[in-house]
Design an enzyme around this catalytic site. Structure first.
Site, PDB file in Angstrom:
ATOM      1  N   GLU A 198      41.073  51.114  98.808  1.00  0.00           N
ATOM      2  CA  GLU A 198      42.001  50.259  99.553  1.00  0.00           C
ATOM      3  C   GLU A 198      43.341  50.972  99.691  1.00  0.00           C
ATOM      4  O   GLU A 198      44.346  50.366 100.030  1.00  0.00           O
ATOM      5  CB  GLU A 198      42.139  48.885  98.908  1.00  0.00           C
ATOM      6  CG  GLU A 198      42.585  48.875  97.482  1.00  0.00           C
ATOM      7  CD  GLU A 198      42.674  47.460  96.932  1.00  0.00           C
ATOM      8  OE1 GLU A 198      43.372  46.644  97.531  1.00  0.00           O
ATOM      9  OE2 GLU A 198      42.031  47.196  95.898  1.00  0.00           O
ATOM     10  N   CYS A 247      39.618  45.494  95.911  1.00  0.00           N
ATOM     11  CA  CYS A 247      39.039  46.124  94.714  1.00  0.00           C
ATOM     12  C   CYS A 247      37.536  45.915  94.606  1.00  0.00           C
ATOM     13  O   CYS A 247      36.853  46.601  93.840  1.00  0.00           O
ATOM     14  CB  CYS A 247      39.709  45.578  93.459  1.00  0.00           C
ATOM     15  SG  CYS A 247      41.488  45.637  93.520  1.00  0.00           S
ATOM     16  N   HIS A 269      36.938  43.359  86.464  1.00  0.00           N
ATOM     17  CA  HIS A 269      37.980  44.064  87.206  1.00  0.00           C
ATOM     18  C   HIS A 269      39.278  43.857  86.433  1.00  0.00           C
ATOM     19  O   HIS A 269      39.605  42.734  86.053  1.00  0.00           O
ATOM     20  CB  HIS A 269      38.100  43.498  88.628  1.00  0.00           C
ATOM     21  CG  HIS A 269      39.361  43.946  89.289  1.00  0.00           C
ATOM     22  ND1 HIS A 269      39.650  45.284  89.456  1.00  0.00           N
ATOM     23  CD2 HIS A 269      40.441  43.276  89.772  1.00  0.00           C
ATOM     24  CE1 HIS A 269      40.835  45.406  90.027  1.00  0.00           C
ATOM     25  NE2 HIS A 269      41.335  44.204  90.229  1.00  0.00           N
TER      26      HIS A 269
END
Ligand code: CAA
Length: 399
Positions: free
Chosen positions: A78, A110, A232
């Site tokens: 990204e 992500c 994450h």
């Protein structure tokens, strides 16, 4: 069962200790060390970008592999460098991969690394003799002095995906959640992300809840069958917040042992946010840092991409996995980094490439095997270091 055959990561040679940032900002370092769970963040020098980091991560991952079997390279980022051309094509060229290897880039914040992984799993399920290289590479960047600043970082992860993986089988069940929200985004004209920090945390937890429920409806492993959990990690404390929410959701009333999460947080705590790479650096840390034998352990994994999409899935650790990881190399890479002063950090931060495409050469800093040498006629020019020649010889010599 298709899954992750090899897994390696790369971080730039420089880092900022969170104590340095705290002191400059007049903040108690405990807020960063304990409150958000970060000791340091990796900082990329002017001559590193998502391409150089990705190529370095992949160089390690492909050592000893027959490159002819790699039929796809899927690049997730990204912090991309071009609106049109996939960053993975530069990596393909730097690594000398065969022209029969198809390259493309995927995007959904992500979470795109997980979409890339799933695309790779589908491909190797259809063609078990082939392998797919998935690379996730990002530079997490927020405005100087903003609340997001201590949650920056930089790094890349490379995963070789195969039909008979040596590290982790990825199970077919998964759960997803998508909602159109503006919790974190980066318009094309900005180098830094915009974020509504507290809202982004709420969205992360909402996405986790719905993705978990969907995962259960899809026949995913119940909470009690999962012995490890990866998340994450925009900052490592987020993994603790997420795990608390998941335990509540699953009505888990067993005593919580920190060790369930802790070994998986070690690398991220020293690296910071790496956006797409973060969940897989968590997995890497778990496989490489955990002293207990993880064989056959089921690992729950949550991938979150702002904007937003959340995906829950799980894997099972393969017998013999510990013979195929790069724990010593990764630890040495983290230990050998150079600490930046605050002024060095801001000078790296402020460095900008020309936006008129004019010829520009970048000073050489400490890098891995590849560096961004400069710009010529709107084109990025990459270089291989002397150390790279030997590494590439090893790579192609194996074929
Ligand atoms: N000692 C110990 N702890 C302390 C402390 C001290 N001296 N001072 C404060 N703390 C604690 C606070 O109590 C708080 O803990 P809890 O979260 O458990 O309540 C923690 O430190 C953080 O303090 P604040 O909430 O006051 O921090 P902040 O307002 O400065 O912002 C942040 C924190 C929202 C994470 C901000 O850094 C940010 O916006 N980061 C970027 C966005 C982000 O990472 N979002 C995560 C979800 S989105 C996502 O995951 C996608 C992605 O990669 C971006």
């Amino acid at each position: 069962m298709p899954g992750i055959d090899r897994l390696s990561f790369y971080v730039p040679k420089y880092y900022l200790d969170m104590k340095t940032l705290a002191s400059e900002r007049g903040i108690d370092p405990g807020k960063f060390y304990i409150g958000i769970g970060q000791e340091a963040m990796s900082i990329s020098p002017p001559d590193e970008d998502v391409v150089t980091m990705a190529a370095n991560a992949a160089l390690q991952c492909l050592e000893g592999e027959d490159n002819q079997t790699i039929r796809s390279l899927i690049f997730a980022t990204e912090s991309g460098i071009d609106q049109s051309k996939a960053a993975g094509i530069y990596v393909h060229s730097l690594l000398g991969l065969p022209s029969t290897c198809q390259v493309f880039e995927v995007k959904q914040a992500c979470c795109s690394s997980t979409m890339a992984l799933y695309a790779a799993l589908d491909r190797v399920a259809r063609r078990p003799e082939q392998k797919v290289l998935v690379i996730a590479s990002d530079i997490a960047r927020y405005g100087i002095g903003t609340a997001g600043e201590p949650t920056q970082g930089a790094g890349a992860v490379a995963m070789l995906v195969s039909a008979k993986p040596r590290l982790v089988d990825i199970m077919p069940q998964s759960g997803s959640f998508t909602e159109d929200v503006m919790d974190f985004w980066r318009p094309n004209y900005l180098d830094e992300a915009l974020v509504d920090g507290k809202f982004s945390i709420r969205m992360y937890l909402k996405a986790l809840t719905h993705a978990w429920n969907d995962f259960q409806n899809d026949g995913g492993a119940p909470f009690a069958e999962l012995s490890r959990f990866c998340y994450h990690q925009p900052f490592t404390k987020m993994a603790h917040k997420a795990h608390r929410a998941l335990r509540n959701l699953a009505n888990d009333d067993q005593e919580f042992h920190n060790s369930i999460l802790e070994t998986g947080l070690r690398y991220n705590r020293r690296i910071g946010n790496t956006y797409t790479a973060s969940l897989y650096i968590n997995l890497c840390s778990l496989l490489e840092q955990e002293k207990d034998d993880l064989t056959h352990d089921k690992v729950g994994m949550f991938s979150y991409g702002s904007g937003c999409v959340g995906t829950y899935f799980h894997g099972a650790v393969r017998p013999g996995y510990h013979k195929h990881h790069f724990g010593d190399i990764h630890e040495a890479m983290l230990d050998d980094r150079i600490e930046l002063t605050y002024d060095e950090y801001t000078s790296f931060y402020e460095h900008q490439l020309p936006i008129d495409g004019s010829a520009y050469s970048i000073d050489a800093y400490e890098t891995g095997a590849f560096r961004l040498a400069g710009i010529q006629e709107h084109q990025r020019c990459y270089e291989r270091s002397a150390a790279c020649a030997a590494a590439l010889k090893k790579l192609h010599g194996a074929a």
